[in-house]
Design an enzyme around this catalytic site. Structure first.
Site, short mmCIF file in Angstrom:
data_model
loop_
_atom_site.label_atom_id
_atom_site.label_comp_id
_atom_site.label_asym_id
_atom_site.label_seq_id
_atom_site.Cartn_x
_atom_site.Cartn_y
_atom_site.Cartn_z
N SER A 206 10.77 7.79 3.16
CA SER A 206 11.21 6.96 4.27
C SER A 206 12.29 7.59 5.13
CB SER A 206 11.73 5.62 3.73
OG SER A 206 12.86 5.80 2.90
N HIS A 234 6.00 2.81 2.41
CA HIS A 234 5.91 3.31 3.79
C HIS A 234 4.56 3.95 4.07
CE1 HIS A 234 10.05 2.49 5.04
NE2 HIS A 234 10.36 2.72 3.78
N LYS A 265 6.98 -4.89 4.73
CA LYS A 265 6.95 -3.93 5.85
C LYS A 265 5.70 -4.18 6.69
CE LYS A 265 9.99 -0.51 3.76
NZ LYS A 265 10.53 -1.37 2.68
#
Length: 421
Positions: A206, A234, A265
């Site tokens: 990340s 991610h 996310k």
């Protein structure tokens, strides 16, 4: 009664009260010294207050007008998607605000089981288990799975939650240099004496936007009889042809044993994390993973939002395909303007600046120019590697991206002029 006596003693001039006040004064002194050191190093992290929904354009307290947001993990733009919001409202209405319980007592509703099944289907795994966050999923996995007979081999730049989770377990711990397969192989050779060997890595890192070489990791794992764990926070939702993650992107879905990821996310952006993998492992985690056993169930609204986000993703990969072109547009334009961008092909685009103060001041300058970005410095990243992390979203327009690049150019010229004068 005892609390009243203690409070009276603390407020009085008696010996116990004076000692308590002295200890508190000592604590305040230690804390203020620590805080001043953070300020002095230029690594103080302020929290800007958003007064609108999350999205490509937001409103920030104290800043007039709309702001372009380039620092959210809202990769697919689903945090404020109308169908996602409606699904959350529907779950709230039907299943209530919360469970007031952990899962194994009276905290499991049909929607929790449905979402776990959907996650397993999405990742093409046997089963899945939900947690309040992926930090909790990482905290729960290693301690429950590994014993003093086992070994875990971890990339040195793995996320803090992986590091903390590994610290909790009693397995032998090996740390290999970042993305260094020769060093991983040496560590695997050294770890042959242990019962189980688990290689643990982020799929996408990340802070740097680089991607783990999973093909090589899986090849080494096969050669040395190891299992592979990947944190896909991610990557889930937007890497790979259909957004399954780095294992799909690199063609090793059938070779990665365990995946941990997040609902916070790309998949709606609310909260929640999960582990997906072999059925017996998930069953063991339900019996032994402390964050699962001792944390309240995810609230129904969060479950509803995440479930709808997965539905949208599985219905069409058009939104996934739009990410690559937008990411490439930003990276190529920034590099043409003379900026160093870490990583490759990932919507995390770290603009490397080196100096912590410069990263912080330039981020503030960017906000004045209508762009919301954040400077990252030690201890989040190594000393001397401060950067502004830009994150591209599927809902950014080409005009948004071009304006962000223009603002970086303007801000860099401004700071160069100041430092040169």
């Amino acid at each position: 009664m005892w609390a009243g006596r203690v409070l009276h003693a603390a407020l009085s001039g008696g010996p116990r009260g004076r000692r308590a006040q002295s200890a508190l004064a000592q604590l305040r002194g230690i804390l203020e010294e620590e805080l001043e050191g953070i300020r002095g190093a230029g690594t103080w992290k302020s929290e800007r207050v958003i007064t609108s929904r999350q999205g490509p354009r937001i409103h920030v307290d104290g800043v007039s007008g709309g702001i372009l947001n380039f620092c959210a993990n809202n990769y697919l733009g689903l945090s404020s998607h109308p169908e996602v919001i409606q699904a959350g409202l529907q779950a709230l209405e039907e299943f209530g605000a919360g469970l007031s319980s952990v899962r194994f007592i009276c905290g499991t509703q049909s929607i929790h089981k449905d979402l776990e099944a959907k996650i397993a289907q999405f990742h093409q795994r046997e089963d899945a288990i939900l947690y309040p966050s992926c930090f909790d999923a990482n905290a729960g996995l290693f301690e429950a799975l590994l014993t003093p007979e086992d070994a875990v081999l971890s990339d040195e730049l793995n996320h803090a939650s992986i590091i903390d989770g590994i610290r909790l377990c009693k397995a032998h711990k090996y740390r290999y240099r970042h993305l260094d397969m020769a060093d991983l192989e040496a560590k695997l050779q050294e770890a042959q004496k242990h019962r189980l060997r688990l290689v643990a890595t982020d799929g996408a890192f990340s802070m740097d936007g680089d991607i783990a070489p999973l093909q090589e990791i899986c090849r080494l794992a096969s050669r040395y009889g190891a299992l592979v764990f990947v944190d896909e926070c991610h990557a889930t939702g937007f890497l790979g042809a259909t957004g399954r993650g780095t294992d799909e992107l690199l063609g090793v879905m059938d070779q990665v044993t365990i995946i941990n990821s997040t609902l916070g996310k790309a998949l709606g952006g609310a909260s929640g994390g999960y582990t997906t993998g072999p059925g017996p492992l998930v069953s063991l985690l339900r019996q032994r993973a402390r964050p699962y056993l001792f944390s309240n169930s995810l609230p129904p609204a969060v479950i509803g939002c995440a479930s709808k986000a997965l539905d949208l993703l599985m219905e069409s990969n058009a939104i996934v395909q739009s990410m690559a072109a937008k990411t490439q547009r930003f990276r190529s334009k920034m590099e043409a303007a003379g900026f160093a961008i870490s990583g490759a092909h990932h919507p995390i685009c770290p603009v490397m600046l080196g100096d912590a103060r410069l990263a912080s001041c330039m981020a503030d300058d960017m906000l004045k120019r209508g762009i919301f970005v954040i400077g990252f410095s030690y201890p989040v990243v190594p000393k001397g590697k401060a950067r502004i992390r830009v994150q591209i979203s599927a809902v950014h327009s080409e005009e948004d991206i071009d304006r962000c690049v223009e603002a970086f150019v303007e801000a860099s010229r401004s700071h160069w002029a100041v430092t040169s004068s």
